[in-house]
Design a protein around this motif. Sequence first.
Motif, PDB file in Angstrom:
ATOM      1  N   VAL A  11       5.374  -0.264  -6.039  1.00  0.00           N
ATOM      2  CA  VAL A  11       4.430  -0.168  -4.995  1.00  0.00           C
ATOM      3  C   VAL A  11       3.406  -1.279  -5.301  1.00  0.00           C
ATOM      4  N   GLY A  12       3.010  -2.441  -4.532  1.00  0.00           N
ATOM      5  CA  GLY A  12       2.172  -3.255  -4.497  1.00  0.00           C
ATOM      6  C   GLY A  12       2.541  -4.582  -5.411  1.00  0.00           C
ATOM      7  N   SER A  13       2.282  -5.527  -4.963  1.00  0.00           N
ATOM      8  CA  SER A  13       2.649  -6.741  -5.597  1.00  0.00           C
ATOM      9  C   SER A  13       1.501  -7.582  -6.083  1.00  0.00           C
ATOM     10  N   GLY A  14       0.473  -7.135  -6.670  1.00  0.00           N
ATOM     11  CA  GLY A  14      -0.475  -7.650  -7.259  1.00  0.00           C
ATOM     12  C   GLY A  14      -0.024  -7.942  -8.736  1.00  0.00           C
ATOM     13  N   VAL A  33      10.333  -4.121  -3.864  1.00  0.00           N
ATOM     14  CA  VAL A  33       8.730  -4.201  -4.027  1.00  0.00           C
ATOM     15  C   VAL A  33       8.313  -3.683  -2.564  1.00  0.00           C
ATOM     16  N   LEU A  34       7.366  -2.825  -2.376  1.00  0.00           N
ATOM     17  CA  LEU A  34       6.757  -2.392  -1.175  1.00  0.00           C
ATOM     18  C   LEU A  34       5.290  -2.940  -0.962  1.00  0.00           C
ATOM     19  N   GLU A  35       4.998  -3.631  -0.163  1.00  0.00           N
ATOM     20  CA  GLU A  35       3.642  -4.232  -0.088  1.00  0.00           C
ATOM     21  C   GLU A  35       2.995  -4.111   1.199  1.00  0.00           C
ATOM     22  N   VAL A 101     -15.560  -1.950  -2.622  1.00  0.00           N
ATOM     23  CA  VAL A 101     -14.394  -2.643  -3.359  1.00  0.00           C
ATOM     24  C   VAL A 101     -13.611  -3.693  -2.472  1.00  0.00           C
ATOM     25  N   TYR A 102     -14.018  -4.935  -3.030  1.00  0.00           N
ATOM     26  CA  TYR A 102     -13.048  -5.956  -2.373  1.00  0.00           C
ATOM     27  C   TYR A 102     -11.536  -6.169  -3.165  1.00  0.00           C
ATOM     28  N   VAL A 103     -10.578  -6.085  -2.340  1.00  0.00           N
ATOM     29  CA  VAL A 103      -9.339  -6.206  -2.796  1.00  0.00           C
ATOM     30  C   VAL A 103      -8.457  -7.223  -2.128  1.00  0.00           C
ATOM     31  N   GLY A 109      -1.329  -9.772  -3.916  1.00  0.00           N
ATOM     32  CA  GLY A 109      -2.514  -8.923  -4.226  1.00  0.00           C
ATOM     33  C   GLY A 109      -3.456  -9.816  -4.369  1.00  0.00           C
ATOM     34  N   GLY A 110      -4.332  -9.325  -5.472  1.00  0.00           N
ATOM     35  CA  GLY A 110      -5.709  -9.973  -5.820  1.00  0.00           C
ATOM     36  C   GLY A 110      -5.694 -11.567  -6.255  1.00  0.00           C
ATOM     37  N   SER A 111      -4.376 -11.925  -6.618  1.00  0.00           N
ATOM     38  CA  SER A 111      -4.421 -13.433  -6.811  1.00  0.00           C
ATOM     39  C   SER A 111      -4.490 -14.343  -5.767  1.00  0.00           C
ATOM     40  N   LEU A 112      -4.267 -13.842  -4.636  1.00  0.00           N
ATOM     41  CA  LEU A 112      -4.644 -14.720  -3.456  1.00  0.00           C
ATOM     42  C   LEU A 112      -6.022 -14.940  -3.029  1.00  0.00           C
ATOM     43  N   VAL A 113      -6.875 -14.040  -3.432  1.00  0.00           N
ATOM     44  CA  VAL A 113      -8.106 -14.133  -3.205  1.00  0.00           C
ATOM     45  C   VAL A 113      -9.271 -14.378  -4.082  1.00  0.00           C
ATOM     46  N   ASN A 114      -8.789 -14.094  -5.637  1.00  0.00           N
ATOM     47  CA  ASN A 114      -9.855 -14.190  -6.495  1.00  0.00           C
ATOM     48  C   ASN A 114     -10.113 -15.734  -6.940  1.00  0.00           C
ATOM     49  N   GLY A 115     -11.129 -15.463  -7.908  1.00  0.00           N
ATOM     50  CA  GLY A 115     -11.692 -16.760  -8.557  1.00  0.00           C
ATOM     51  C   GLY A 115     -10.792 -17.446  -9.680  1.00  0.00           C
ATOM     52  N   LEU A 282       4.051   2.143 -10.150  1.00  0.00           N
ATOM     53  CA  LEU A 282       2.909   2.066  -9.343  1.00  0.00           C
ATOM     54  C   LEU A 282       1.987   1.020  -9.622  1.00  0.00           C
ATOM     55  N   GLY A 283       1.958  -0.055  -8.553  1.00  0.00           N
ATOM     56  CA  GLY A 283       1.175  -1.298  -8.975  1.00  0.00           C
ATOM     57  C   GLY A 283       0.201  -1.671  -7.554  1.00  0.00           C
ATOM     58  N   GLY A 284      -0.398  -0.535  -6.978  1.00  0.00           N
ATOM     59  CA  GLY A 284      -1.200  -0.538  -6.045  1.00  0.00           C
ATOM     60  C   GLY A 284      -2.718  -0.774  -6.285  1.00  0.00           C
ATOM     61  N   GLY A 285      -3.043  -1.066  -7.575  1.00  0.00           N
ATOM     62  CA  GLY A 285      -4.304  -1.443  -7.983  1.00  0.00           C
ATOM     63  C   GLY A 285      -5.154  -0.299  -8.280  1.00  0.00           C
ATOM     64  N   SER A 286      -6.378  -0.243  -8.909  1.00  0.00           N
ATOM     65  CA  SER A 286      -6.915   0.844  -9.045  1.00  0.00           C
ATOM     66  C   SER A 286      -7.343   1.731  -7.975  1.00  0.00           C
ATOM     67  N   LEU A 287      -7.480   1.275  -6.735  1.00  0.00           N
ATOM     68  CA  LEU A 287      -7.704   2.123  -5.600  1.00  0.00           C
ATOM     69  C   LEU A 287      -6.341   2.358  -5.369  1.00  0.00           C
ATOM     70  N   THR A 468       1.420   0.537 -13.733  1.00  0.00           N
ATOM     71  CA  THR A 468       1.157  -0.891 -14.452  1.00  0.00           C
ATOM     72  C   THR A 468       0.026  -1.684 -14.022  1.00  0.00           C
ATOM     73  N   ASP A 469      -1.090  -1.120 -13.312  1.00  0.00           N
ATOM     74  CA  ASP A 469      -1.940  -1.861 -12.832  1.00  0.00           C
ATOM     75  C   ASP A 469      -3.340  -1.788 -13.367  1.00  0.00           C
ATOM     76  N   GLY A 470      -4.384  -1.954 -12.732  1.00  0.00           N
ATOM     77  CA  GLY A 470      -5.871  -1.819 -13.185  1.00  0.00           C
ATOM     78  C   GLY A 470      -6.280  -0.647 -13.178  1.00  0.00           C
ATOM     79  N   SER A 471      -5.746   0.456 -12.657  1.00  0.00           N
ATOM     80  CA  SER A 471      -6.161   1.747 -12.479  1.00  0.00           C
ATOM     81  C   SER A 471      -6.106   2.320 -14.185  1.00  0.00           C
TER      82      SER A 471
HETATM   83  P1  FDA Z   1      -3.961  -5.721  -6.950  1.00  0.00           P
HETATM   84  O1  FDA Z   1      -5.169  -5.272  -6.165  1.00  0.00           O
HETATM   85  O2  FDA Z   1      -3.911  -7.311  -7.374  1.00  0.00           O
HETATM   86  O3  FDA Z   1      -2.731  -5.615  -6.110  1.00  0.00           O
HETATM   87  C1  FDA Z   1      -2.322  -4.255  -5.580  1.00  0.00           C
HETATM   88  C2  FDA Z   1      -1.517  -4.586  -4.408  1.00  0.00           C
HETATM   89  O4  FDA Z   1      -0.941  -3.416  -3.816  1.00  0.00           O
HETATM   90  C3  FDA Z   1      -1.978  -5.187  -3.192  1.00  0.00           C
HETATM   91  O5  FDA Z   1      -1.441  -6.297  -2.704  1.00  0.00           O
HETATM   92  C4  FDA Z   1      -2.302  -4.210  -2.174  1.00  0.00           C
HETATM   93  O6  FDA Z   1      -2.199  -4.461  -0.855  1.00  0.00           O
HETATM   94  C5  FDA Z   1      -0.847  -3.338  -2.478  1.00  0.00           C
HETATM   95  N1  FDA Z   1      -1.129  -1.945  -2.149  1.00  0.00           N
HETATM   96  C6  FDA Z   1      -2.139  -0.933  -2.567  1.00  0.00           C
HETATM   97  N2  FDA Z   1      -1.761   0.299  -2.244  1.00  0.00           N
HETATM   98  C7  FDA Z   1      -0.418   0.298  -1.452  1.00  0.00           C
HETATM   99  C8  FDA Z   1       0.317   1.347  -0.652  1.00  0.00           C
HETATM  100  N3  FDA Z   1      -0.131   2.437  -0.664  1.00  0.00           N
HETATM  101  N4  FDA Z   1       1.403   0.594  -0.126  1.00  0.00           N
HETATM  102  C9  FDA Z   1       1.809  -0.500  -0.499  1.00  0.00           C
HETATM  103  N5  FDA Z   1       0.892  -1.650  -1.053  1.00  0.00           N
HETATM  104  C10 FDA Z   1      -0.184  -1.198  -1.448  1.00  0.00           C
HETATM  105  N6  FDA Z   1     -10.112 -11.157 -11.631  1.00  0.00           N
HETATM  106  C11 FDA Z   1     -10.380 -11.941 -12.640  1.00  0.00           C
HETATM  107  O7  FDA Z   1      -9.525 -11.746 -13.882  1.00  0.00           O
HETATM  108  N7  FDA Z   1     -10.768 -13.310 -12.598  1.00  0.00           N
HETATM  109  C12 FDA Z   1     -11.286 -13.628 -11.382  1.00  0.00           C
HETATM  110  O8  FDA Z   1     -11.814 -14.759 -11.469  1.00  0.00           O
HETATM  111  C13 FDA Z   1     -11.569 -12.720 -10.231  1.00  0.00           C
HETATM  112  N8  FDA Z   1     -12.068 -13.037  -9.165  1.00  0.00           N
HETATM  113  C14 FDA Z   1     -12.242 -11.926  -8.034  1.00  0.00           C
HETATM  114  C15 FDA Z   1     -12.315 -12.448  -6.994  1.00  0.00           C
HETATM  115  C16 FDA Z   1     -12.316 -11.422  -5.854  1.00  0.00           C
HETATM  116  C17 FDA Z   1     -13.066 -12.023  -4.383  1.00  0.00           C
HETATM  117  C18 FDA Z   1     -11.599 -10.291  -5.900  1.00  0.00           C
HETATM  118  C19 FDA Z   1     -11.435  -9.372  -4.587  1.00  0.00           C
HETATM  119  C20 FDA Z   1     -11.282  -9.883  -7.019  1.00  0.00           C
HETATM  120  C21 FDA Z   1     -11.159 -10.747  -8.249  1.00  0.00           C
HETATM  121  N9  FDA Z   1     -10.773 -10.563  -9.675  1.00  0.00           N
HETATM  122  C22 FDA Z   1     -10.825 -11.505 -10.725  1.00  0.00           C
HETATM  123  C23 FDA Z   1     -10.165  -9.193  -9.857  1.00  0.00           C
HETATM  124  C24 FDA Z   1      -8.694  -9.422  -9.721  1.00  0.00           C
HETATM  125  O9  FDA Z   1      -8.143  -9.797  -8.529  1.00  0.00           O
HETATM  126  C25 FDA Z   1      -7.956  -7.662  -9.969  1.00  0.00           C
HETATM  127  O10 FDA Z   1      -8.591  -7.250 -10.978  1.00  0.00           O
HETATM  128  C26 FDA Z   1      -6.611  -7.819  -9.857  1.00  0.00           C
HETATM  129  O11 FDA Z   1      -6.131  -8.347  -8.752  1.00  0.00           O
HETATM  130  C27 FDA Z   1      -6.142  -6.554 -10.067  1.00  0.00           C
HETATM  131  O12 FDA Z   1      -4.732  -6.362  -9.958  1.00  0.00           O
HETATM  132  P2  FDA Z   1      -3.818  -5.112  -9.795  1.00  0.00           P
HETATM  133  O13 FDA Z   1      -2.404  -5.329 -10.354  1.00  0.00           O
HETATM  134  O14 FDA Z   1      -4.326  -3.837 -10.439  1.00  0.00           O
HETATM  135  O15 FDA Z   1      -3.687  -4.946  -8.248  1.00  0.00           O
END
Ligand code: FDA
Length: 503
Positions: A11-14, A33-35, A101-103, A109-115, A282-287, A468-471
């Motif tokens: 679940v999730g592709s972060g 993978v379900l995203e 919370v920004y995600v 996942g977050g790799s598309l928008v982060n710094g 589960l890789g849906g991120g902390s939230l 496997t994620d930030g949670s």
């Molecule tokens: P992540 O959030 O990456 O992936 C979760 C995925 O699961 C998402 O694609 C989501 O859509 C999907 N999902 C969730 N629930 C679902 C469901 N029920 N069904 C299907 N899909 C679901 N970190 C860092 O180390 N360096 C940096 O420079 C930055 N900068 C930064 C900038 C900004 C603007 C943000 C928002 C964040 C950062 N971060 C960062 C944080 C970093 O991006 C973040 O810690 C990781 O993306 C978390 O990885 P995860 O695998 O936990 O979840």
Amino acid sequence: AAVDNATAIVVGSGYGGAVAALRLGQAGIRTLVLEMGRLWNTAGSDGKVFCSTSAPDQRSMWFRTRTEAPLATFLWLDLVNKDISAYPGVLDRVHYDHMSVYVGRGVGGGSLVNGGMAVTPLKSYFAEQFPTVDADEMYGTYFPRARSMLGVNTVDPAWFESTEWYQFTRTSRKAAANAGLKTTFVPNVYDFGYMQREAAGTATRSALAGEVIYGNNQGKRSLDKTYLAAALGTGNVTIHTLEKVRSVTRASDGSYVLTVDRIDTTGTVVETKQYSCTYLFLGGGSLGTTELLVRARDTGTLPDLTSGVGAGWGTNGNTMLGRANHLWDTVGANQATMPVMGIDDWANTANPVFAEIAPLPMGFEHWISLYLAITKNPERASFSYDSTSGAVKLGWTPAQSAVSVAMAKKLFDRINAANLTIYRYDLFGSTSKIFADDFTYHPLGGCVLGKATDDYGRVKGYSRLYITDGSLVPGSLGVNPFVTITALAERTMARVLAEDTAP
Ligand code: FDA
């Protein structure tokens, strides 16, 4: 409804999801993978996949009619945000009562928008936060593996010292040095060779064109180009997009059954599907992961989940702020969007802070130094299920944010005193707001390693169910988190594939 089967579902592709998908695929396990977000590989009518930060359109944010950028104003004018039409855009801001919370949303996942800041935490602090994890093994095996897979690289110091694009960083470094503070270079996954070509005018600009929070069209090694490309390359991994997992239960034969809403680009649910699998990651991120499991426990679909699920959540102490420099300390109209330096005062046990020197590319000189402070805030909050609304709520309070603000203020008061400078108070909406205390980029925890799971991410109470994620990270890491999330996921996958999936 008909049930589709896969051996493993992710679940999730972060970061957490991408590592799981690759390692499962390499092990020859048929994986789905379900995203919930879309795949970002098709150009819009402007010829670009992602929209720009200065003229955001529907691609910018997840089902919004107006953008919600972190920096709301400039001189109290709402210059930054724009009206848009609702669409599955790449950046989401999830609102809880006293914290948002920004995600990232999409394949990657977050790799598309982060710094892109790719920081390995201090070993001693990692060991403090993860007392049951073998730190030597992490720093000897899994951190190096994660960095090499993610494509981590560093800015050329000579270019950094001479380029106009990092003058904002050099100005902040000087202000920190005047207060006796240490700064340190931080690695990134943005290709710095590419960035130098952007500066030379021989490559299409992305980091040098203000692109970051709504996606980078060039240069960024996001997960779709690294782990996920490799996962698809195994031939064993399939990714379904615009599919949101709504609930999880377990069938009498021990398989997991997921109910999934497939949406179209207007957000309408066009199909509700059921999937069944033997192994669920589960890789849906902390939230995302925490919400799914809190709901599963409290609605009784996975009743044996423990009280560790939903607990131990923190903001990594995030606080954003701006300082006003003197007229002669310019920051530059031209700023690269990828941060490369931090003020490192983590060793100050009275007030540990690591502050990333953040860009504010406006296209004109504005004398603002912007920072994202990571403070050692010990406050944690829990998630709870509200049976009336069916929502999962977060119990974070303003008093808990105030702890981060006080720590950031202590550090930046020192910098202001040494430089005879002041804070900017026009950046975060209301007239007196100096510190952005109501959002985080670094949601961490909710299903902490060793508490909600065993020491390898196996969820307590259920076999063949993994996180496997930030949670898993207990609310604080001291640095930007994705390298650690990736390395921990590598460690989990190595163990699970060796022990749990053997025939
Ligand atoms: P992540 O959030 O990456 O992936 C979760 C995925 O699961 C998402 O694609 C989501 O859509 C999907 N999902 C969730 N629930 C679902 C469901 N029920 N069904 C299907 N899909 C679901 N970190 C860092 O180390 N360096 C940096 O420079 C930055 N900068 C930064 C900038 C900004 C603007 C943000 C928002 C964040 C950062 N971060 C960062 C944080 C970093 O991006 C973040 O810690 C990781 O993306 C978390 O990885 P995860 O695998 O936990 O979840």
